[in-house]
Motif scaffolding. Structure first.
Motif, short mmCIF file in Angstrom:
data_model
loop_
_atom_site.label_atom_id
_atom_site.label_comp_id
_atom_site.label_asym_id
_atom_site.label_seq_id
_atom_site.Cartn_x
_atom_site.Cartn_y
_atom_site.Cartn_z
N LEU A 157 1.04 -1.28 -0.06
CA LEU A 157 -0.08 0.02 -0.17
C LEU A 157 0.78 1.24 0.24
CD1 LEU A 157 -2.59 -1.30 2.41
CD2 LEU A 157 -3.19 -0.59 0.30
N SER A 158 1.90 1.28 0.80
CA SER A 158 2.75 2.45 0.57
C SER A 158 3.40 2.62 -0.65
CB SER A 158 4.03 2.20 1.86
OG SER A 158 4.94 3.16 1.74
N ALA A 159 3.96 1.55 -1.00
CA ALA A 159 4.38 1.84 -2.62
C ALA A 159 3.68 2.24 -3.57
CB ALA A 159 5.21 0.19 -3.05
N ALA A 160 2.19 1.95 -3.50
CA ALA A 160 1.35 2.24 -4.31
C ALA A 160 0.78 3.67 -3.96
CB ALA A 160 -0.04 1.30 -4.26
N GLU A 161 1.17 4.21 -2.88
CA GLU A 161 0.93 5.69 -2.09
C GLU A 161 -0.88 5.53 -1.85
OE1 GLU A 161 1.99 8.33 -5.12
OE2 GLU A 161 4.32 8.32 -4.62
N VAL A 162 -1.40 4.54 -1.44
CA VAL A 162 -2.32 4.29 -1.17
C VAL A 162 -2.46 4.89 0.63
CG1 VAL A 162 -4.54 2.73 -0.30
CG2 VAL A 162 -3.19 2.52 -2.37
N PRO A 163 -3.38 5.79 0.99
CA PRO A 163 -3.16 6.28 2.56
C PRO A 163 -3.31 5.26 3.41
CG PRO A 163 -4.32 7.78 1.05
CD PRO A 163 -4.32 6.61 0.24
N VAL A 164 -2.61 5.02 4.45
CA VAL A 164 -3.12 4.20 5.69
C VAL A 164 -2.65 4.94 6.79
CG1 VAL A 164 -2.28 2.03 6.56
CG2 VAL A 164 -2.35 2.12 4.06
N VAL A 165 -3.73 4.86 7.76
CA VAL A 165 -3.52 5.49 9.00
C VAL A 165 -3.59 4.39 10.14
CG1 VAL A 165 -4.76 7.08 10.80
CG2 VAL A 165 -5.04 7.38 8.25
N THR A 166 -2.17 4.60 10.79
CA THR A 166 -2.02 3.59 12.05
C THR A 166 -2.29 4.29 13.20
OG1 THR A 166 -0.64 2.15 10.62
CG2 THR A 166 -0.54 2.06 12.94
N ALA A 167 -2.98 3.70 14.17
CA ALA A 167 -3.20 4.39 15.40
C ALA A 167 -3.42 3.21 16.38
CB ALA A 167 -4.70 5.14 15.32
N GLY A 168 -3.62 3.71 17.58
CA GLY A 168 -3.56 2.96 18.88
C GLY A 168 -2.29 3.16 19.82
N ARG A 169 -2.30 2.40 20.80
CA ARG A 169 -1.23 2.63 21.91
C ARG A 169 -0.50 1.21 22.04
NH1 ARG A 169 -5.56 5.80 24.71
NH2 ARG A 169 -6.14 3.92 25.79
#
Length: 462
Positions: free
Chosen positions: A317-329
């Motif tokens: 996904l990063s290589a395809a420049e698709v936005p990914v939001v990672t969250a949490g603790r």
């Protein structure tokens, strides 16, 4: 077997059998089964109730072991045992109602007795993600129907299932239920054994296809509960913030490792930003850590293959420049690398035909797809080889129910995405398309472990 949250720690050992030793297990089951069948449905139902009592009252040590072997948090493990107990109780009720009085018809001197008979010896193969529930969904109806059972748990979570069956053994005839441990060769030997009359498998489609190829040798009866890629369709009139929070909870249960967890979400495009913002806010409250740590609300993924699969999705996904939001603790950042820990992630405005949408992720990553037209959303939801579960979210229950009827799935939830006790008792659970063959739970699940035998009697002429 190792703790997925502390990979250096060994939780326990399970002795693997050689495929060549399976003959003795099948022989013992074959000897025990006829007497069990003759005891009758009411007696067998009573035994199922006693097994349910056993599951209701296991000590905390077994709950902790379940947490350590498959990565769930402690509360989820405890609820798994309680859910398994309900499965045995519900199956006992269905057994008394469905099998105590055989069906009978007569007309003009002709009698027809419709009997339901067990297969004999049933082989059951269950995965690691919810091993006690998934074993119960097979053991309870198979035993209630009068079968003997040989159960093969996953090598990733064999311990608690084995311990519980050892305890059940005191309530059952010797040899009636056995547990075998091993790899794919052992599973294949179980499928191909001529003494096994039925095989019930829960797991992935590729393994199911291999089982079907092996089963062709003996024409054994097959029953599959397979993977899902469950869509959730959010309608324009939904309470977007509230729905987003609920969907997050259902998507990331057991770190997304549930066959019928929400795995893709379709949201009206003009509500996409609001949905993502609310979902991210809820994800930020998720604390990822070891299941025995009371601060944790999500545990690790179970094994390296799943861990690497999700990390590979992130890289693509990063290589395809698709936005990914990672969250949490991170509950314990210093020990993070000791386990298969992943923070939950949203794929924002995911391309509707991308792999992360069309393939089952089975981990803590959730694609959100924007749509402009409801018909388009339904078409996209149906555009996969899967059809296990699904959900529709709306403030208008009637409209949501109409949309639900258009989805290709074994079960569709409205404003939820979990089996309630009433659904567990009465709703046949299974999939359409490549998500399964046959049903679990309810009377339909009991029927999967029975064959028909019709006795047709014509009175002699006087």
């Amino acid at each position: 077997m190792r703790d997925p949250g502390r990979r250096t720690e060994i939780v326990g050992l399970a002795g693997m059998i050689a495929p060549s030793t399976l003959d003795a297990v099948v022989s013992a089951a074959t000897r025990a089964q006829p007497a069990w069948e003759r005891l009758g449905p009411d007696y067998r139902a009573d035994i199922l109730d006693r097994i349910a009592d056993l599951l209701d009252n296991v000590e905390i040590g077994l709950v902790e072991t379940l947490t350590r072997e498959n990565g769930s948090i402690l509360g989820v493990s405890r609820n798994e045992l309680l859910a398994a107990a309900r499965i045995f109780r519900y199956t006992a009720e269905h057994t008394r109602a469905a099998l105590s009085s055989p069906e009978f018809h007569s007309s003009g001197g002709v009698e027809l007795h419709l009997q339901r008979k067990p297969f004999g010896v049933v082989g059951c193969i269950v995965p690691w993600n919810a091993p006690v529930i998934l074993a119960a969904q097979k053991l309870a109806p198979a035993l209630a129907a009068g079968n003997a059972v040989i159960l093969k748990p996953s090598p990733f979570s064999p311990l608690v299932v084995t311990a519980l069956i050892e305890r059940m053994a005191s309530l059952l005839p010797a040899g009636l239920v056995s547990v075998i441990h091993g790899d794919a060769d052992v599973g294949n030997a179980l499928v191909m054994h001529p003494g096994v009359r039925m095989v019930s498998f829960t797991g992935g489609g590729s393994t199911a296809k291999a089982i079907m190829r092996s089963a062709a040798e003996t024409l054994v009866h097959l029953h599959f509960e397979l993977g899902g890629n469950d869509p959730a369709i959010v309608l324009a009139d939904a309470d977007i913030p509230g729905v987003a929070c609920s969907i997050v909870e259902h998507a990331f249960r057991r770190a997304g490792q549930v066959c019928y967890a929400i795995k893709r979400v379709y949201v009206p495009r003009d509500s996409l930003s609001e949905f993502v913002d609310a979902a991210v806010s809820r994800i930020e409250e998720i604390s990822v850590g070891h299941g025995l740590d009371s601060r944790s609300t999500m545990g690790p993924v179970n094994n390296r293959a799943q861990f690497e699969r999700i990390r590979s999705l992130h890289r693509k996904l990063s290589a395809a420049e698709v936005p990914v939001v990672t969250a949490g603790r991170k509950v314990d950042p210093e020990s993070w690398d000791e386990g298969f820990y992943l923070l939950p992630a949203l794929v924002v405005d995911a391309p509707p035909l991308s792999a992360v949408v069309l393939e089952e992720q089975f981990g803590p990553i959730l694609p959100i797809v924007g749509y402009d037209d409801l018909d388009e959303a339904v078409a996209l939801a149906n555009n996969t080889e899967f059809g296990l579960a699904s959900s529709v979210w709306s403030s208008d229950v009637s409209r949501a129910s109409e949309v639900a009827g258009r989805i290709e799935a074994g079960i569709t939830f409205v404003n939820g995405h979990a089996l309630t006790p009433v659904a567990q008792q009465y709703a046949p659970f299974g999939g359409v398309k490549q998500s399964g063959m046959g049903w679990e739970n309810s009377r339909a699940g009991l029927g999967e472990y029975l064959e028909y035998h019709s006795v047709h009697v014509v009175q002699p002429a006087q």
